[in-house]
Design an enzyme around this catalytic site. Structure first.
Site, PDB file in Angstrom:
ATOM      1  N   LYS A 157       0.880  -1.172   0.000  1.00  0.00           N
ATOM      2  CA  LYS A 157       0.000   0.000   0.000  1.00  0.00           C
ATOM      3  C   LYS A 157       0.917   1.222   0.000  1.00  0.00           C
ATOM      4  CE  LYS A 157      -1.613   2.923   2.028  1.00  0.00           C
ATOM      5  NZ  LYS A 157      -1.239   4.297   1.613  1.00  0.00           N
ATOM      6  N   GLY A 206       7.087   5.624   7.548  1.00  0.00           N
ATOM      7  CA  GLY A 206       6.343   6.874   7.420  1.00  0.00           C
ATOM      8  C   GLY A 206       6.542   7.709   8.673  1.00  0.00           C
ATOM      9  N   SER A 207       5.590   8.572   8.959  1.00  0.00           N
ATOM     10  CA  SER A 207       5.751   9.477  10.102  1.00  0.00           C
ATOM     11  C   SER A 207       5.564   8.719  11.420  1.00  0.00           C
ATOM     12  CB  SER A 207       4.719  10.597  10.000  1.00  0.00           C
ATOM     13  OG  SER A 207       3.424  10.038  10.079  1.00  0.00           O
ATOM     14  N   GLY A 211       2.961   5.750  12.348  1.00  0.00           N
ATOM     15  CA  GLY A 211       3.641   4.516  12.740  1.00  0.00           C
ATOM     16  C   GLY A 211       3.153   4.001  14.084  1.00  0.00           C
ATOM     17  N   GLU A 228       9.645   2.061  10.624  1.00  0.00           N
ATOM     18  CA  GLU A 228      10.718   3.065  10.529  1.00  0.00           C
ATOM     19  C   GLU A 228      10.050   4.412  10.367  1.00  0.00           C
ATOM     20  OE1 GLU A 228      13.747   2.843  11.204  1.00  0.00           O
ATOM     21  OE2 GLU A 228      13.775   0.671  11.361  1.00  0.00           O
ATOM     22  N   GLU A 354       9.709  17.021  13.756  1.00  0.00           N
ATOM     23  CA  GLU A 354      10.251  16.898  12.401  1.00  0.00           C
ATOM     24  C   GLU A 354       9.461  17.837  11.474  1.00  0.00           C
ATOM     25  OE1 GLU A 354       9.122  13.374  10.194  1.00  0.00           O
ATOM     26  OE2 GLU A 354      11.193  13.091   9.565  1.00  0.00           O
TER      27      GLU A 354
HETATM   28  P1  NAD Z   1       2.720   9.203   6.500  1.00  0.00           P
HETATM   29  O1  NAD Z   1       2.871   8.701   7.891  1.00  0.00           O
HETATM   30  O2  NAD Z   1       1.769  10.308   6.249  1.00  0.00           O
HETATM   31  O3  NAD Z   1       2.245   7.997   5.539  1.00  0.00           O
HETATM   32  C1  NAD Z   1       2.984   6.804   5.425  1.00  0.00           C
HETATM   33  C2  NAD Z   1       2.084   5.714   4.863  1.00  0.00           C
HETATM   34  O4  NAD Z   1       1.109   5.342   5.850  1.00  0.00           O
HETATM   35  C3  NAD Z   1       1.288   6.123   3.626  1.00  0.00           C
HETATM   36  O5  NAD Z   1       1.247   5.035   2.736  1.00  0.00           O
HETATM   37  C4  NAD Z   1      -0.091   6.417   4.195  1.00  0.00           C
HETATM   38  O6  NAD Z   1      -1.131   6.324   3.252  1.00  0.00           O
HETATM   39  C5  NAD Z   1      -0.192   5.329   5.249  1.00  0.00           C
HETATM   40  N1  NAD Z   1      -1.180   5.557   6.318  1.00  0.00           N
HETATM   41  C6  NAD Z   1      -1.709   6.723   6.732  1.00  0.00           C
HETATM   42  N2  NAD Z   1      -2.542   6.512   7.788  1.00  0.00           N
HETATM   43  C7  NAD Z   1      -2.526   5.181   8.040  1.00  0.00           C
HETATM   44  C8  NAD Z   1      -3.167   4.336   8.996  1.00  0.00           C
HETATM   45  N3  NAD Z   1      -3.995   4.827   9.909  1.00  0.00           N
HETATM   46  N4  NAD Z   1      -2.895   3.012   8.975  1.00  0.00           N
HETATM   47  C9  NAD Z   1      -2.032   2.500   8.058  1.00  0.00           C
HETATM   48  N5  NAD Z   1      -1.392   3.247   7.123  1.00  0.00           N
HETATM   49  C10 NAD Z   1      -1.639   4.569   7.109  1.00  0.00           C
HETATM   50  O7  NAD Z   1       4.187   9.561   5.974  1.00  0.00           O
HETATM   51  P2  NAD Z   1       4.606  10.248   4.589  1.00  0.00           P
HETATM   52  O8  NAD Z   1       4.211  11.693   4.603  1.00  0.00           O
HETATM   53  O9  NAD Z   1       4.174   9.419   3.440  1.00  0.00           O
HETATM   54  O10 NAD Z   1       6.202  10.150   4.657  1.00  0.00           O
HETATM   55  C11 NAD Z   1       7.016  11.069   5.327  1.00  0.00           C
HETATM   56  C12 NAD Z   1       7.419  10.524   6.690  1.00  0.00           C
HETATM   57  O11 NAD Z   1       8.086   9.259   6.521  1.00  0.00           O
HETATM   58  C13 NAD Z   1       8.420  11.399   7.435  1.00  0.00           C
HETATM   59  O12 NAD Z   1       8.070  11.445   8.800  1.00  0.00           O
HETATM   60  C14 NAD Z   1       9.758  10.653   7.261  1.00  0.00           C
HETATM   61  O13 NAD Z   1      10.708  10.915   8.271  1.00  0.00           O
HETATM   62  C15 NAD Z   1       9.289   9.239   7.281  1.00  0.00           C
HETATM   63  N6  NAD Z   1      10.260   8.354   6.645  1.00  0.00           N
HETATM   64  C16 NAD Z   1      10.979   7.523   7.442  1.00  0.00           C
HETATM   65  C17 NAD Z   1      11.944   6.693   6.876  1.00  0.00           C
HETATM   66  C18 NAD Z   1      12.743   5.760   7.736  1.00  0.00           C
HETATM   67  O14 NAD Z   1      13.248   4.773   7.202  1.00  0.00           O
HETATM   68  N7  NAD Z   1      12.897   6.019   9.027  1.00  0.00           N
HETATM   69  C19 NAD Z   1      12.155   6.712   5.494  1.00  0.00           C
HETATM   70  C20 NAD Z   1      11.383   7.581   4.710  1.00  0.00           C
HETATM   71  C21 NAD Z   1      10.431   8.396   5.289  1.00  0.00           C
END
Ligand code: NAD
Length: 455
Positions: A157, A206-207, A211, A228, A354
């Site tokens: 996803k 993701g964030s 997470g 992560e 962040e």
């Molecule tokens: P986000 O948390 O908004 O979304 C990440 C993913 O989660 C997306 O696919 C989103 O559709 C999905 N999602 C949203 N709500 C959800 C839920 N309730 N249940 C399950 N899935 C859900 O993050 P983003 O804006 O796509 O990415 C940026 C963030 O990712 C930043 O915080 C960045 O630091 C982090 N990031 C971390 C790493 C790492 O390896 N530590 C790498 C890249 C990005």
């Protein structure tokens, strides 16, 4: 029905992809089909899985120009970085193509009597992968390749901002695999949480806010989960560092891809007499960063992913002094100039959250001990870069840093795809990604006691 729209961040009038969000039922259906396909995939044997992954690597390599162009257009990734991401994606598929031949266990002697004791690792079933938009090819790959190599099937996803990139990658990947072994379900939070409710193992990037929800839901179901998440990464500069080189590395880590990497530097900690020369060198390096159209191979800092993301950068500069402002870009894109802030008071947003943009605070520290305390004084702990010529001092300080990764005399950004990757504190949860660590995550241990008949 909700619509998923991704737009070109350099020209928001350019709609890259528009799809109806498929909803939770589509996710459940994809997981069911993947579960049916898993038995055959796990039984296909090491040679078949290895050949499939090698063939994916070659197919991705053949489409390198197209995939890099799509990442430029859909997520505003500067062309040089987009090309590097595709090259890394190919390397990851090749690396895990060898994994099916790795030993999956060990043989032990019984403590008493005859027979054998075996330990063996087996796939979990269906791996549910949830990914962010900022590495639309490499992150899905570094999750999917070890999951597939170890005999799991995959439902991915991707982030809605990167739907077109994920679907194109999936088309290429599926060409080398049996039906339903790898499925992409586009969507947002509805589809993401449906995937956590249905998969047998979940890997999330993701964030930190999202997470935490994913980890809670997966833990409630009792399935393995890794997450992560965000970073608030520091660069520590000691007085004996090569200041110009450190400044160049740090400027790249602040402004590269407009600071939209989890490993970007957002706090620069200058120890003792490093402060004055670093202030000058870093301001100069940041002003020199090429900002502009991501399709230009010389661009280092392109646009932000959205208008709200761009506005967050300017808002985060409030309440501090702007020490250096980088170049402004022309055009209709969501651009923000790179910013270096000085005199940032305790409790300032930039020191707690962040921002995910090209902005950093310069902070003084009296000595290495204080620099370590400042580095550790945030809830995140992904990566820290340390700049010094004194390896002894560095090693002494490094041991006390509460971060998952440490990079000496290098930018905080940059990933070695064959090493375990992951953070500490609220930057990560569960086992690490990449390298051999990933093969363990996607498998569960089993112990066998084999006693001879009549023994
Ligand atoms: P986000 O948390 O908004 O979304 C990440 C993913 O989660 C997306 O696919 C989103 O559709 C999905 N999602 C949203 N709500 C959800 C839920 N309730 N249940 C399950 N899935 C859900 O993050 P983003 O804006 O796509 O990415 C940026 C963030 O990712 C930043 O915080 C960045 O630091 C982090 N990031 C971390 C790493 C790492 O390896 N530590 C790498 C890249 C990005």
């Amino acid at each position: 029905m909700t619509s998923l729209v991704s737009r070109n961040p350099a020209d928001p009038s350019d709609v890259v992809a528009e799809f109806p969000a498929p909803g939770a039922f589509a996710v459940a259906d994809a997981v069911e089909r993947a579960r049916t396909a898993q038995t055959g995939w796990a039984a296909a044997g090491a040679a078949a899985r290895s050949a499939a992954l090698s063939s994916i690597a070659s197919a991705v390599e053949a489409a390198a120009g197209e995939l890099a162009g799509l990442a430029v257009r859909e997520v505003g990734k500067p062309l040089a970085e987009a090309r590097a991401e595709v090259a890394r994606t190919v390397a990851i598929w090749r690396y895990y193509a060898q994994a099916p031949y790795e030993p999956t266990g060990a043989v032990h002697e019984p403590a008493a009597g005859a027979g054998l004791l075996l330990t063996r690792r087996r796939p979990h079933g269906v791996a549910g992968l949830i990914t962010p938009w900022n590495f639309p090819l490499a992150i899905p790959t570094w999750k999917a390749a070890p999951a597939l190599a170890t005999g799991n099937t995959v439902v991915l996803k991707p982030a809605p901002e990167a739907t077109a990139s994920a679907l194109r990658l999936a088309e290429i990947v599926r060409g080398a695999l049996p039906d339903d072994v790898f499925t992409v379900v586009p969507g947002g939070s509805v589809e993401g949480s449906a995937l956590v409710s249905a998969a047998d193992v979940v890997s999330f990037t993701g964030s930190s806010a999202t997470g935490r929800q994913v980890v809670r839901a997966a833990t409630d179901r009792g399935i393995p989960v890794q997450a992560e998440m965000g970073g608030l990464n520091a660069a520590v500069v000691l007085p004996d560092a090569d200041i110009d080189r450190a400044a160049a590395h740090i400027a790249a880590a602040i402004a590269g891809y407009a600071g939209q990497k989890c490993t970007a530097t957002s706090r620069v900690i200058a120890v003792g007499t490093a402060l004055d020369p670093l202030r000058e060198a870093l301001a100069e390096a940041l002003r020199a960063v090429p900002v502009g159209d991501p399709a230009d191979p010389a661009t280092v800092c392109g646009p932000l992913i959205s208008a709200p993301a761009r506005d967050r950068v300017a808002a985060a500069a409030q309440g501090a002094q702007v020490l250096a402002e980088g170049a402004a870009a022309d055009g209709p894109g969501w651009y923000a100039p790179p910013l270096l802030l000085d005199k940032v008071p305790a409790g300032h947003q930039l020191l707690c959250e962040e921002v995910f943009g090209p902005i950093a605070a310069l902070l003084p520290a009296e000595d290495l001990d204080q620099a370590v305390r400042i580095t550790n004084a945030v809830p995140y702990g992904l990566v820290t870069s340390v700049h010094t010529a004194d390896l002894d001092a560095a090693l002494h300080g490094l041991d006390r840093l509460d971060t998952g990764m440490i990079r000496l005399n290098a930018p905080s950004t940059g990933v070695d795809f064959h090493l375990p990757f992951g953070g500490a504190k609220s930057s990560a949860h569960g086992p690490r990604e990449q390298g051999r660590a990933a093969l363990d995550f996607y498998t569960a241990g089993r112990t066998y006691t084999l006693t001879p008949h009549g023994g």
